[in-house]
Write a protein that holds these residues in place. Structure first.
Motif, short mmCIF file in Angstrom:
data_model
loop_
_atom_site.label_atom_id
_atom_site.label_comp_id
_atom_site.label_asym_id
_atom_site.label_seq_id
_atom_site.Cartn_x
_atom_site.Cartn_y
_atom_site.Cartn_z
N ILE A 1 -18.97 -32.31 -30.80
CA ILE A 1 -19.36 -31.49 -31.97
C ILE A 1 -19.11 -29.99 -31.65
O ILE A 1 -20.08 -29.51 -30.51
CB ILE A 1 -20.85 -31.59 -32.73
N ARG A 2 -18.60 -29.21 -32.32
CA ARG A 2 -18.24 -27.74 -32.20
C ARG A 2 -18.65 -26.98 -33.14
O ARG A 2 -18.24 -26.86 -34.31
CB ARG A 2 -16.81 -27.37 -31.90
N PRO A 3 -20.00 -26.46 -33.13
CA PRO A 3 -20.57 -25.68 -34.41
C PRO A 3 -19.68 -24.36 -34.46
O PRO A 3 -19.12 -23.87 -33.59
CB PRO A 3 -21.94 -25.45 -33.83
N SER A 4 -19.73 -23.91 -35.49
CA SER A 4 -19.06 -22.78 -35.86
C SER A 4 -17.70 -22.38 -35.35
O SER A 4 -17.00 -21.51 -35.26
CB SER A 4 -19.85 -21.41 -35.50
N PHE A 5 -16.95 -23.83 -35.13
CA PHE A 5 -15.54 -23.53 -34.65
C PHE A 5 -14.58 -23.00 -35.86
O PHE A 5 -13.62 -22.30 -35.46
CB PHE A 5 -15.25 -24.91 -34.37
N ASN A 6 -14.70 -23.44 -37.01
CA ASN A 6 -13.76 -23.36 -37.95
C ASN A 6 -14.27 -21.61 -38.75
O ASN A 6 -15.50 -21.81 -38.99
CB ASN A 6 -13.86 -24.15 -39.12
N ARG A 7 -13.25 -21.06 -39.30
CA ARG A 7 -13.55 -19.99 -40.08
C ARG A 7 -12.72 -19.82 -41.29
O ARG A 7 -11.58 -20.38 -41.31
CB ARG A 7 -12.75 -18.52 -39.22
N TYR A 8 -13.20 -19.35 -42.39
CA TYR A 8 -12.99 -19.72 -43.56
C TYR A 8 -12.72 -18.33 -44.36
O TYR A 8 -13.80 -17.66 -44.15
CB TYR A 8 -14.06 -20.66 -44.60
N ALA A 9 -11.83 -18.02 -45.16
CA ALA A 9 -11.84 -16.78 -45.97
C ALA A 9 -12.39 -16.93 -47.28
O ALA A 9 -11.71 -17.70 -48.01
CB ALA A 9 -10.51 -16.35 -45.91
N GLY A 10 -13.71 -16.16 -47.44
CA GLY A 10 -14.10 -16.38 -48.68
C GLY A 10 -14.99 -17.31 -48.89
O GLY A 10 -15.27 -17.98 -50.19
N ALA A 11 -15.34 -18.56 -48.03
CA ALA A 11 -16.10 -19.52 -48.41
C ALA A 11 -17.47 -19.26 -48.24
O ALA A 11 -18.22 -19.66 -47.37
CB ALA A 11 -15.58 -20.74 -47.30
N ILE B 1 -19.76 -20.56 -49.70
CA ILE B 1 -20.71 -21.72 -49.86
C ILE B 1 -20.99 -22.52 -48.30
O ILE B 1 -21.84 -23.15 -47.99
CB ILE B 1 -20.20 -22.99 -50.66
N LEU B 2 -20.13 -22.06 -47.29
CA LEU B 2 -20.13 -22.42 -46.04
C LEU B 2 -20.47 -21.23 -45.10
O LEU B 2 -20.80 -21.53 -43.91
CB LEU B 2 -18.86 -22.90 -45.49
N GLY B 3 -20.86 -20.14 -45.55
CA GLY B 3 -21.21 -19.05 -44.86
C GLY B 3 -19.87 -18.58 -44.11
O GLY B 3 -20.09 -18.02 -42.85
N SER B 4 -18.96 -19.01 -44.48
CA SER B 4 -17.43 -18.83 -43.90
C SER B 4 -17.23 -19.22 -42.54
O SER B 4 -16.27 -18.89 -42.04
CB SER B 4 -17.20 -17.07 -43.92
N THR B 5 -18.20 -20.04 -42.04
CA THR B 5 -17.97 -21.05 -40.69
C THR B 5 -18.35 -22.21 -41.18
O THR B 5 -18.92 -22.82 -41.91
CB THR B 5 -18.84 -20.49 -39.86
N GLY B 6 -17.87 -23.17 -40.26
CA GLY B 6 -17.84 -24.60 -40.28
C GLY B 6 -17.74 -25.46 -38.95
O GLY B 6 -17.09 -24.67 -37.97
N GLN B 7 -18.38 -26.66 -38.73
CA GLN B 7 -18.04 -27.20 -37.38
C GLN B 7 -16.97 -28.12 -37.35
O GLN B 7 -16.44 -28.63 -38.62
CB GLN B 7 -19.39 -28.06 -37.32
N LEU B 8 -16.31 -28.37 -36.15
CA LEU B 8 -15.41 -29.28 -36.11
C LEU B 8 -16.14 -30.52 -35.26
O LEU B 8 -16.53 -30.40 -34.14
CB LEU B 8 -14.31 -28.62 -35.25
N LEU B 9 -16.15 -31.77 -35.96
CA LEU B 9 -16.56 -32.71 -35.21
C LEU B 9 -15.43 -33.71 -34.74
O LEU B 9 -14.55 -34.17 -35.64
CB LEU B 9 -17.52 -33.99 -36.04
N GLU B 10 -15.25 -34.16 -33.56
CA GLU B 10 -14.36 -35.10 -32.98
C GLU B 10 -15.06 -36.23 -33.04
O GLU B 10 -16.01 -36.49 -32.15
CB GLU B 10 -13.94 -34.37 -31.58
N LEU B 11 -14.40 -37.44 -33.66
CA LEU B 11 -15.23 -38.85 -33.69
C LEU B 11 -14.09 -39.57 -33.14
O LEU B 11 -12.91 -39.31 -32.95
CB LEU B 11 -15.37 -38.86 -35.40
N ARG B 12 -14.61 -40.78 -33.11
CA ARG B 12 -13.82 -42.21 -32.50
C ARG B 12 -14.21 -43.20 -33.22
O ARG B 12 -15.34 -43.17 -33.56
CB ARG B 12 -13.98 -42.33 -31.10
#
Length: 405
Positions: free
Chosen positions: A308-318, A320-331
């Motif tokens: 789980i990588r907190p604040s991995f993703n950056r969004y322009a103008g999002a 609702i997400l605070g302009s960031t988001g996590q990336l979860l690697e699942l199996r």
């Protein structure tokens, strides 16, 4: 957008003379490998990319206990795919198996790859394709906030594709993408080109927005990538021809638990019934209680988090997400539900439906008040402006605040 990809980017389908593709399943059974055939394939990918390797390094990269990694190595040696000499290495037959059955390309020598950065900086290896990704994002259709569209930045898309590669989820793979606001079907081939590796055998995008479908289809043709675009409302079951044909899933779903669960369920319909297949989920950074609810939902779907990588993703103008988001690697696990949704999913999945906010706007010409939001005549202020004031046609409005119902 950059010119077409190198010929090596479009991987041909396996020939009828490919090595036995059931070999990984037999080795997984012989070694009682809990990761299943995918675990064996991952060992092969690691040695192809970084071998020869000491066994302890191979075990660490594959996240296997040393005795288990040793057992898999022995079985691959018995199958004449591995040999010893300065570490675990591929035989000629092993290289052929990786090329023809796993779809890997290039030499079996170590290839230095810049690690995925912890912050927003882009690894140097990907600078060459950043301009092409920026053009793709800039040329995208207008965002539809009612569908929770909030595309990630070009840098994030490339870094996410690199993370997929480092997890063995790009070369020779059959990748299903559930919704592609982020143009991952473009980023993945571009990253493969930048790293000089073989691309996926197949990328299939299931996307609702017709404008987005058109742009992604044109991009795939322009860069010469093996991408098919399937117009699909994921509230409906996938077409029968797309069940069980993929071995990687990537999605950045609506920002609600019902929406996330639905996109993942559709993705699991597309995946083979096999333990250990990689799933990449992008979702908002959450408060502890919400994160717990998210992980419970994933567990109910039979998905185990490997990273789980907190604040991995950056969004322009999002916002609702605070302009960031996590990336979860699942199996995937053997607890993925067998049931396939046979009917349309009718419950709300988008933020505006699950947590609706109604806002009042007042026409600056005639003073008419118009309520905007889910369930109203105008779902967004953009749609109100496009239509004009219902009373006078004016397109300028002043926001007055939330409306409580």
């Amino acid at each position: 957008m950059a010119d077409g990809l190198d010929a090596a980017m479009v991987t041909p389908a396996p020939s009828s003379h490919s090595p036995d593709s059931t070999l990984t399943a037999r080795i997984a059974e012989a070694t009682a490998l809990r990761e299943g055939p995918e675990g064996v394939a991952q060992v092969l990918r690691i040695v192809f990319r970084d071998g020869p390797l000491p066994l302890r390094d191979l075990a660490r990269q594959a996240r296997l206990p040393l005795p288990v990694a040793g057992a898999v190595r022995r079985e691959l040696e018995n199958a004449a795919l591995f040999e010893r000499g300065g570490g675990v290495r591929l035989t000629e037959a092993g290289r052929a198996f990786c090329a023809e059955t796993l779809g890997l390309e290039g030499s079996a020598q170590p290839r230095p790859v810049a690690p995925v950065a912890a912050g927003p900086d882009l690894p140097e290896a990907l600078h060459a394709v950043l301009g092409a990704m920026e053009e793709q994002v800039t040329a995208g259709p207008p965002v539809d906030v009612t569908l929770d569209q909030a595309p990630c930045t070009p840098e994030t898309a490339l870094r996410r594709a690199l993370a997929m590669h480092e997890a063995g989820a790009v070369e020779g793979r059959h990748i299903a993408i559930m919704g592609d606001d982020d143009s991952m079907s473009v980023a993945i081939p571009l990253v493969a080109r930048a790293l000089g590796i073989g691309g996926p055998r197949r990328i299939t995008v299931f996307e609702l927005d017709p404008s987005r479908c058109r742009q992604l289809r044109e991009a795939a043709e322009r860069i010469g990538a093996p991408v098919e675009i399937v117009p699909q409302d994921l509230r409906d079951p996938l077409p029968a021809g797309f069940h069980g044909g993929f071995d990687v899933l990537e999605t950045d779903p609506p920002y609600t638990l019902p929406g996330m669960a639905l996109f993942l369920r559709r993705g699991l319909e597309a995946l083979r019934r096999e333990t250990g297949l990689p799933v990449f989920l992008s979702y908002g950074d959450l408060a502890p209680g919400d994160q717990l609810a998210c992980l419970r939902e994933l567990a109910a779907l039979g998905l185990a988090a490997s990273r789980i990588r907190p604040s991995f993703n950056r969004y322009a103008g999002a916002s609702i997400l605070g302009s960031t988001g996590q990336l979860l690697e699942l199996r995937t696990t053997d607890e993925v539900p067998d049931a396939v949704e046979a009917e349309r999913f009718a419950a709300p999945i988008y933020t505006g439906e699950v947590r609706p906010k109604l806002r009042r706007y007042r026409c600056q010409n005639c003073g008419t008040a118009v309520v905007v939001g889910h369930g109203e005549s105008f779902a967004t202020i953009e749609r109100l402006k496009a239509a004009g004031c219902p009373a006078c046609g004016e397109t300028r409005f002043r926001r007055e605040g939330l409306v409580r119902r």
